[in-house]
Write an enzyme that holds these catalytic residues in place. Structure first.
Site, PDB file in Angstrom:
ATOM      1  N   HIS A 147       0.859  -1.184   0.000  1.00 12.08           N
ATOM      2  CA  HIS A 147       0.000   0.000   0.000  1.00 12.08           C
ATOM      3  C   HIS A 147       0.891   1.228   0.000  1.00 12.08           C
ATOM      4  CE1 HIS A 147      -1.552   3.170   2.815  1.00 12.08           C
ATOM      5  NE2 HIS A 147      -2.452   3.222   1.868  1.00 12.08           N
ATOM      6  N   ARG A 151      -0.165  12.446  -0.135  1.00 13.04           N
ATOM      7  CA  ARG A 151      -1.240  13.428  -0.343  1.00 13.04           C
ATOM      8  C   ARG A 151      -0.833  14.811   0.159  1.00 13.04           C
ATOM      9  NH1 ARG A 151      -2.242   9.679   3.599  1.00 13.04           N
ATOM     10  NH2 ARG A 151      -2.286  10.557   5.695  1.00 13.04           N
ATOM     11  N   SER A 311     -18.877  10.333  -2.123  1.00 13.30           N
ATOM     12  CA  SER A 311     -17.558   9.788  -2.462  1.00 13.30           C
ATOM     13  C   SER A 311     -17.741   8.514  -3.292  1.00 13.30           C
ATOM     14  CB  SER A 311     -16.713   9.541  -1.220  1.00 13.30           C
ATOM     15  OG  SER A 311     -17.420   8.801  -0.277  1.00 13.30           O
ATOM     16  N   ARG A 312     -16.697   8.150  -3.998  1.00 17.60           N
ATOM     17  CA  ARG A 312     -16.810   7.021  -4.920  1.00 17.60           C
ATOM     18  C   ARG A 312     -16.423   5.735  -4.192  1.00 17.60           C
ATOM     19  NH1 ARG A 312     -13.821   4.377  -9.149  1.00 17.60           N
ATOM     20  NH2 ARG A 312     -15.255   3.772 -10.799  1.00 17.60           N
TER      21      ARG A 312
END
Lengths: 352, 352
Positions: A147, A151, A311-312
């Site tokens: 992972h 950001r 949100s997706r």
């Protein structure tokens, strides 16, 4: 991969940080997906892109969007996604309050001496967030799941000049966050060392205190409290990071991005052809169950995403493996390779 | 099963409610596991019991315990558990405050006119909780998963007379909670009607308003907000229930317990031999992924259990299926049976 092949910087300091960050994550999405695809042997299995746009809660105006790139059903990779999102919009007073407690650098609109008008503080603000987030679940139980996420977030002056005005002026505050970590089902110490060493090298270029701090932070963050185990064998993790000038932070993010492929592809290359037994595949499913437990119960990004209207969901839950298993009262045999893995999850090791 | 075979009441009104509740759940654990075993065709696959005891947080004294009964690896049942727990101990002031906001009937130690000494209110109290909780995941995608739970909770006078003194005097407040619900991968309307009708009959004996209220409550509670879907096709759910005298509530719980086998066994009997296709098995795995999402993200009992130090993780996570699957961007074809199921989860139907 050696340091000679480290990609040239895509950063351009003459541009705003948010513009450079967007360019960085777009470039790294292309580079990482190409790098991973080089390990996929099944004909026709490639990353496929979905573009999506985000509508703001009130339905007015656009809130940015993203690009999900997903690979599924390969011989090397069972499921993997490398997503970027570049979103902006208005922060509600509630979100603002919750963020303030997390982000020490957060400053309000108030100038010093302006008094205690709390209503003023709670006017909506603009935010901008850009990030790349990746989860890769290989087929072979001897190939670790990995992972990665880097950001950038900024919060700007009050909104209110007009709905379409999405640009921020100078941010009132900003921060970087992210990291990369490895989740094997079977422990290969040399793999753990490689992954940690490459990320340590990246961070050491900025400050030798960062790797030890961010390694510990990673072990603490990816902790499945109800199991008393870390999710995997760690890596690096940082948040609310603004200790260097923003341009320097961006360089650090770029360097960390560039540490990923050399820390992961050699492992896949070495392990993907190991013939796995049924027992090993079953153990991988059990460990994937743990992965699901962490992501659904603890992961702040997942929880935040699931709670955010609009949100997706497919992009958020892309992190979950294709298959996971829960067996009642299952625990590895004493002295087994399975137990060895559990032990390093119960008591993190220094790998670099 | 018809009403003629409804078991005789195990309640004895001469005894305290908590003693009767314990007797009730012990009897129902035996009866339900025997009923389910009657549908298991694989030689030697039975429910196996694990007894466990709970240590209190400070390690002093005993906090009660329970008995987990688990079946695994059958031809009819892939995994199922019927657990009882009878626990007692001290409520911390923090737990007390959080409970007070949930339970309208909660009264403090203060007598009327005793003043506003908040410290007094926050002295620890004793609690007692007894419940049976069950989750059954059958093998066949045409056999629905089911969940049932009935529990009794009481909070008593302040602790402090001695560590071993676990008995409560008259409780200051008490309530019942629970319900039963059905989670099919494929919708059989007659099964949904049977399950709801049997539970409606049970509740109608006490008040005709209960079934409609508890059916709606069930749809609202078992809601996967991020999917916009209920977990399954519902059933009944209630909490904080003290609208009837405690003895009457206990009778209602017993009647609801007794509604379960007649509402579920005929479905298993009818569906367990259907030959399922690979596509149907894959769809079942996807729906089990939803089950995991609900239990780990939303279920209050699971979350509370995972956060409680010293709780038995294996018993809490026994609710999870053996296998679950997450496919990226998977959605059923228009007009398919899979889509039909999703539609009733998106918009609950009145079945009884």
């Amino acid at each position: 991969m050696s340091s000679e092949t480290t990609p040239k910087s895509v950063l351009d300091p003459s541009k705003p940080i948010r513009v450079q960050m967007e360019a960085l994550i777009r470039a790294k999405q292309a580079e990482i997906t190409a790098g991973l695809e080089s390990q996929e042997t099944k004909e026709g299995v490639k990353f496929h892109a979905d573009e999506w746009t985000r509508d703001t809660a009130n339905g007015k105006g656009k809130g940015g969007g993203g690009r999900s790139m997903v690979i599924q059903g390969g011989e090397t990779f069972e499921k993997g996604g490398v997503n970027i999102s570049i979103v902006h919009g208005e922060l509600t007073p509630a979100a603002l309050i919750s963020m303030k407690s997390n982000h020490k650098s957060f400053r309000t609109n108030k100038k010093s001496g302006e008094g205690d008008n709390d209503n003023d503080e709670l006017l909506p603000k603009r935010f901008f967030a850009a990030g790349l987030s990746m989860v890769i679940h290989p087929v072979n139980p001897h190939c670790p799941t990995t992972h990665l996420n880097y950001r950038y977030f900024e919060v700007g002056r009050r909104a209110g000049k007009g709905e379409d005005e999405d640009e921020l002026e100078e941010p009132e505050c900003w921060w970087f966050g992210g990291g990369a970590d490895l989740t094997p089902s079977y422990l290969y110490e040399e793999d753990a060392k490689l992954f940690h060493t490459e990320h340590k090298k990246a961070l050491d270029e900025f400050d030798p205190s960062y790797y030890p701090r961010f390694k510990k932070w990673c072990d603490e963050y990816f902790y499945i409290a109800h199991r008393g185990e870390t999710r995997g064998i760690g890596g690096i993790f940082f948040d609310d990071f603004d200790e260097l000038p923003a341009q320097k932070c961006l360089e650090m993010a770029e360097r960390c991005f560039d540490a990923f492929l050399p820390s992961y592809l050699p492992i896949i290359e070495k392990r993907k052809s190991i013939v796995a037994t049924e027992e090993e595949k079953q153990w991988q499913l059990v460990r994937r169950g743990r992965y699901v437990e962490f992501n659904l119960v603890y992961d702040r990004g997942t929880k935040f995403g699931l709670q955010t209207p609009g949100s997706r969901i497919e992009s958020i839950l892309m992190s979950l493996p294709v298959n996971a298993s829960w067996l009642y009262n299952h625990s590895p045999e004493a002295g087994s390779r399975e137990e060895k893995l559990v032990k390093v999850c119960q008591k993190p090791v220094e790998w670099a």
